[in-house]
Design an enzyme around this catalytic site. Sequence first.
Site, PDB file in Angstrom:
ATOM      1  N   ASP A  66       0.810  -1.184  -0.053  1.00 18.84           N
ATOM      2  CA  ASP A  66      -0.113  -0.042   0.043  1.00 18.84           C
ATOM      3  C   ASP A  66       0.766   1.279  -0.244  1.00 18.84           C
ATOM      4  OD1 ASP A  66      -2.935  -0.696   0.012  1.00 18.84           O
ATOM      5  OD2 ASP A  66      -2.293  -1.911   1.648  1.00 18.84           O
ATOM      6  N   HIS A 168     -11.435   6.521   5.434  1.00 16.94           N
ATOM      7  CA  HIS A 168     -10.687   7.794   6.065  1.00 16.94           C
ATOM      8  C   HIS A 168     -11.657   9.091   5.817  1.00 16.94           C
ATOM      9  CE1 HIS A 168      -6.607   5.734   4.754  1.00 16.94           C
ATOM     10  NE2 HIS A 168      -6.581   6.079   6.360  1.00 16.94           N
ATOM     11  N   CYS A 255      -4.651  10.378  -1.492  1.00 17.96           N
ATOM     12  CA  CYS A 255      -3.729   9.443  -1.052  1.00 17.96           C
ATOM     13  C   CYS A 255      -2.408   9.019  -1.579  1.00 17.96           C
ATOM     14  CB  CYS A 255      -4.136   8.089  -1.254  1.00 17.96           C
ATOM     15  SG  CYS A 255      -6.297   8.170  -0.911  1.00 17.96           S
TER      16      CYS A 255
HETATM   17  C1  CIR Z   1      -5.209   1.064   2.718  1.00 21.32           C
HETATM   18  O1  CIR Z   1      -6.434   0.417   3.070  1.00 21.32           O
HETATM   19  O2  CIR Z   1      -4.504   1.527   3.670  1.00 21.32           O
HETATM   20  C2  CIR Z   1      -5.010   1.347   1.438  1.00 21.32           C
HETATM   21  N1  CIR Z   1      -5.419   0.419   0.669  1.00 21.32           N
HETATM   22  C3  CIR Z   1      -5.838   2.673   0.949  1.00 21.32           C
HETATM   23  C4  CIR Z   1      -5.284   3.969   1.593  1.00 21.32           C
HETATM   24  C5  CIR Z   1      -5.964   5.102   1.105  1.00 21.32           C
HETATM   25  N2  CIR Z   1      -5.348   6.280   1.639  1.00 21.32           N
HETATM   26  C6  CIR Z   1      -6.063   7.388   1.720  1.00 21.32           C
HETATM   27  O3  CIR Z   1      -7.299   7.438   1.594  1.00 21.32           O
HETATM   28  N3  CIR Z   1      -5.143   8.317   2.192  1.00 21.32           N
END
Ligand code: CIR
Length: 272
Positions: A66, A168, A255
């Site tokens: 990730d 989030h 992200c």
């Molecule tokens: C997770 O579950 O941590 C990752 N697959 C996705 C993270 C997304 N990040 C964000 O919204 N800042």
Amino acid sequence: MTEQSYTFTNAIVRAPGRNVVGGLRSVDVGQPDFDTFVRHHRDYVAALASTGAHVTELESLDAFPDSVFVEDTALCLPEGAVIMRPGTPTRLGEAARITPILKQFYDDVVTIEGPGSIEGGDILTSEREILVGRSQRTNVQGIEEFRQLTAKWGYEVREVNTPPGVLHFKTDCSLLDENTILATKRLAQSGCFEGYDVIHPVEGEEACANAIRFNNLVIFPANFPMTATRLRNAGYEVREIGNSEAAKLDGGMSCLSLRFSPVCQTSSNGSI
Ligand code: CIR
């Protein structure tokens, strides 16, 4: 506090590794296609760079599927950077990997030591305050430690709620300018944006709420045409970027980068 919380000189991204297809997901809606992911990521980097910002591209991390979602590892403010403590075991080690990178840009880098947890995806910085959403990944102890660490820079930290089932806080909202937030109705109805102007995604397009204002652009996920039009009609310059593969891993536009304008840069060329 920053003069304009959407004006940035720098961004950091991390290349997607082949392992990205094994990233975390709340619901399995199919395996991401690696080549498409890479193409979207390139378009995203090009959009950031087209605004005049310097974009530092880090190598992929084989041990961390990730890690392309680099936003969760730190919060970068003009005065310094705060290294996060991700709330899921497979991502904990990503935070340590970003520390030496940020030390190349900042004199002041502080770290959430725990036991609480907090991720960058839960933090929305506006002109007047920092909102932090409690979520599955960010808890009260993490927020409290974050509050203490940023107090020396004069920030007001406000704890808010992330709706149940939403990964989030910023999955459901984005800063568009100093007074305007794009937010889903389910989030805004909690009252957390009182005093701001709120634009909602068009009904049925709620999944586009994670966008970023980056200098002149609103960098916005493709395939949400009605909301893109709504934003253009409101005067924003919208750049649509494919996000179909990252979305399968609950990822969006915010992200994929750390965005910042460090006040005291120890090095600014970003060659890492
Ligand atoms: C997770 O579950 O941590 C990752 N697959 C996705 C993270 C997304 N990040 C964000 O919204 N800042």
